[in-house]
Scaffold this active site. Structure first.
Site, PDB file in Angstrom:
ATOM      1  N   LYS A 175       0.871  -1.166   0.000  1.00  0.00           N
ATOM      2  CA  LYS A 175       0.000   0.000   0.000  1.00  0.00           C
ATOM      3  C   LYS A 175       0.916   1.225   0.000  1.00  0.00           C
ATOM      4  O   LYS A 175       1.447   1.618   1.033  1.00  0.00           O
ATOM      5  CB  LYS A 175      -0.912  -0.006   1.234  1.00  0.00           C
ATOM      6  CG  LYS A 175      -2.012   1.079   1.211  1.00  0.00           C
ATOM      7  CD  LYS A 175      -1.525   2.372   1.788  1.00  0.00           C
ATOM      8  CE  LYS A 175      -2.604   3.437   1.821  1.00  0.00           C
ATOM      9  NZ  LYS A 175      -2.063   4.810   1.801  1.00  0.00           N
ATOM     10  N   GLU A 250       9.460   1.799  11.002  1.00  0.00           N
ATOM     11  CA  GLU A 250      10.514   2.810  10.849  1.00  0.00           C
ATOM     12  C   GLU A 250       9.797   4.152  10.836  1.00  0.00           C
ATOM     13  O   GLU A 250       9.115   4.486   9.872  1.00  0.00           O
ATOM     14  CB  GLU A 250      11.315   2.557   9.574  1.00  0.00           C
ATOM     15  CG  GLU A 250      12.654   3.293   9.546  1.00  0.00           C
ATOM     16  CD  GLU A 250      12.525   4.691   8.970  1.00  0.00           C
ATOM     17  OE1 GLU A 250      12.422   5.653   9.777  1.00  0.00           O
ATOM     18  OE2 GLU A 250      12.518   4.824   7.742  1.00  0.00           O
ATOM     19  N   CYS A 284      13.291  11.217   7.160  1.00  0.00           N
ATOM     20  CA  CYS A 284      13.154  10.873   8.579  1.00  0.00           C
ATOM     21  C   CYS A 284      14.446  11.120   9.333  1.00  0.00           C
ATOM     22  O   CYS A 284      14.432  11.287  10.559  1.00  0.00           O
ATOM     23  CB  CYS A 284      12.709   9.423   8.719  1.00  0.00           C
ATOM     24  SG  CYS A 284      13.758   8.249   7.822  1.00  0.00           S
ATOM     25  N   GLU A 385       8.682  16.701  14.917  1.00  0.00           N
ATOM     26  CA  GLU A 385       9.198  16.528  13.560  1.00  0.00           C
ATOM     27  C   GLU A 385       8.446  17.442  12.595  1.00  0.00           C
ATOM     28  O   GLU A 385       7.253  17.276  12.359  1.00  0.00           O
ATOM     29  CB  GLU A 385       9.052  15.072  13.115  1.00  0.00           C
ATOM     30  CG  GLU A 385       9.734  14.778  11.799  1.00  0.00           C
ATOM     31  CD  GLU A 385       9.683  13.306  11.427  1.00  0.00           C
ATOM     32  OE1 GLU A 385      10.684  12.791  10.914  1.00  0.00           O
ATOM     33  OE2 GLU A 385       8.622  12.669  11.661  1.00  0.00           O
TER      34      GLU A 385
END
Length: 492
Positions: A175, A250, A284, A385
């Site tokens: 997906k 992750e 990331c 973040e």
């Protein structure tokens, strides 16, 4: 506009609902393709195809060496199509062609590495403490794997999961992000043309609640591998736990780039700018916190601002462009919101701090490279973040102070250390709580080295020798070679 149906059981499939949604070009701010809008019926079809391919047909008949040879062919096919796939990724996510082409040119190495590893997976013959028995262990594929990928580097991060999963003998249903599905669908056709059996690799496109949720809960899916936000990762992890599925996550980061006064400051400044402004900060591992020793704080900030201010923005397909657009309108709005939050908390923008209004940026979703000083590590701009070209600068006194600041976040994915003191390099690498620590470099990755995070940055590791174990189960086989029958009600 181009049209992209799903890819299930070796064939292009229109969505069960008949619905489609647009994919936008971040540089132009306009739709360029329409993507199939899947639902649970499409997920069922894809998972059932993957399960059939796992249990019957040519895939389970392949030896480990045969799987390895096939993976190497898949890698060669990706290499032959690297430029075309990179161009599609640029159109879909707005990242620089130079970076996307570099990723796609490097990506075949994952298929080659795990292709070579496929027939090096071995069981064991443990010594036993019981007479008359022989035992051995087998490594078997975990089963059907659900892979959910993000929008920032769709194919590279897919390869980190797909290559070891195939080497282990699993089948997969992917997906991709609803914002960047086109390149994954193009990859499906490349792998199909290269000879991957039908049903081994399936792609269902759509939104999280319609496709991601049913994929995670499907009873035939035995493992979920996810890269994305920590909030979504928490939900997936909780759901997978209730379903007793294997899971790899992750997730996000708030990585410190720590510059000591004894560092090569020119190299450090280059690394800092690369760590946060390359890929428009949409990685990331972005080094979004610059921790700089007090004695060189002003000098380093001045050099960072000077270099970042020289960055060329514009068309991500142009080789001269250095900073591209934000990938999605929602993320663009989020970044702008964080700029306002930083100011409200008392941070001072010494560079940028606003949308880019350069003529070369056109109608795209661009944000000027931004550097905030006067930042305290408790501020939201230092703790959350942003996922954009926004750097928070925080001064520190000494090693202990730097370690305290570096670890004072809930994330732990990456960190950089810049110093000429080898002892300090080892001490900092040991003390910083992070899955990866780069010393006098930043953003280096390889198929050979494990990658993943600690704390809220995730569970498990990708890449390297042991990544294949995440897609394998251990089975122990006992054989009676002459042990006498004993009391049937007593454990032997």
């Amino acid at each position: 506009m181009l049209t992209y149906p799903m890819f299930i059981d070796g064939k292009s499939r229109e969505p069960a609902s008949g619905a489609w949604f647009p994919s936008h070009d971040p540089y132009r701010g306009t739709p360029w393709a329409r993507i199939a809008n899947g639902n649970s019926s499409d997920v069922d079809e894809a998972v059932e195809a993957a399960h059939r391919a796992l249990t019957s047909g040519p895939w389970p008949e392949l030896t480990a060496s045969g799987r390895g040879a096939l993976l190497c062919r898949l890698g060669d096919a990706v290499a032959a199509n690297a430029r075309r796939l990179a161009e599609i990724e640029v159109r879909d996510n707005g990242k620089l062609f130079t970076e996307m082409h570099g990723q796609l040119s490097y990506l075949p190495q994952w298929f080659h590495y795990y292709g070579g590893l496929a027939d090096k997976v071995e069981g064991t013959v443990p010594p036993l403490d019981k007479k008359g028995y022989f035992a051995f262990t087998r490594k078997e594929p975990v089963g059907v794997v659900g892979i959910i990928t993000p929008w920032n580097s769709p194919l590279l991060l897919l390869a980190w999961k797909l290559a070891p999963a195939l080497a282990a003998g699993c089948t997969v249903v992917v997906k991709p992000s609803e914002f960047t599905s086109a390149s994954t669908l193009e990859l499906a056709r490349v792998l199909d043309d290269a000879g991957l059996p039908a049903g081994v690799f399936n792609v269902v496109t759509g939104f999280g609640e319609d496709v991601g949720a049913p994929l995670v809960t499907h009873p035939l899916v035995r493992k979920i591998s996810f890269t994305g936000s920590d909030s979504t990762g928490r939900n997936i992890g909780a759901t997978a736990g209730r379903e007793l599925k294997r899971v790899s996550l992750e997730l996000g980061g708030k990585s410190p780039n720590v510059v000591f006064a004894d560092a090569d400051l020119e190299a450090a400044v280059n690394g800092v700018v690369s760590g946060i402004f390359a890929a428009t900060g949409q990685t990331c591992i972005a080094g979004s916190r610059l921790l700089v020793q007090e004695s060189v704080h002003d000098e380093v900030v001045d050099q960072v601002v000077k270099l970042a201010a020289s960055a060329r923005m514009g068309d991500p397909m142009a080789e001269t462009t250095q900073v591209g657009p934000i990938t999605t309108r929602a993320q663009y709005t989020k970044v702008l919101d964080y700029l306002a939050v930083a100011r409200e908390e008392g941070a001072h923008a010494v560079l940028g701090g606003h949308p880019a209004e350069r003529p070369e940026c056109g109608d795209g979703w661009f944000v000027e490279p931004t550097v905030f000083t006067g930042v305290d590590n408790s501020m939201r701009i230092a703790q959350e973040e942003v996922f954009g070209p926004v750097l928070a600068v925080i001064p520190f006194r000494d090693e202990d102070h730097a370690v305290a600041i570096a670890n004072d976040v809930r994330f732990g994915l990456g960190a950089g250390v810049w110093t000429s003191d080898i002892g300090r390099a080892f001490r900092m690498a040991e003390r910083i709580q992070s899955g990866t620590v780069w010393v006098n470099t930043y953003r280096a990755v390889s198929y050979l080295t494990p990658f993943g995070g600690v704390k809220d940055s995730g569970i498990g590791r990708e890449n390297g020798r042991h990544a294949i174990d995440a897609y394998l189960e251990d089975k122990t086989v006992w054989i009676n070679t002459g042990a006498p029958a004993g009391n049937p009600f007593v454990l032997r």
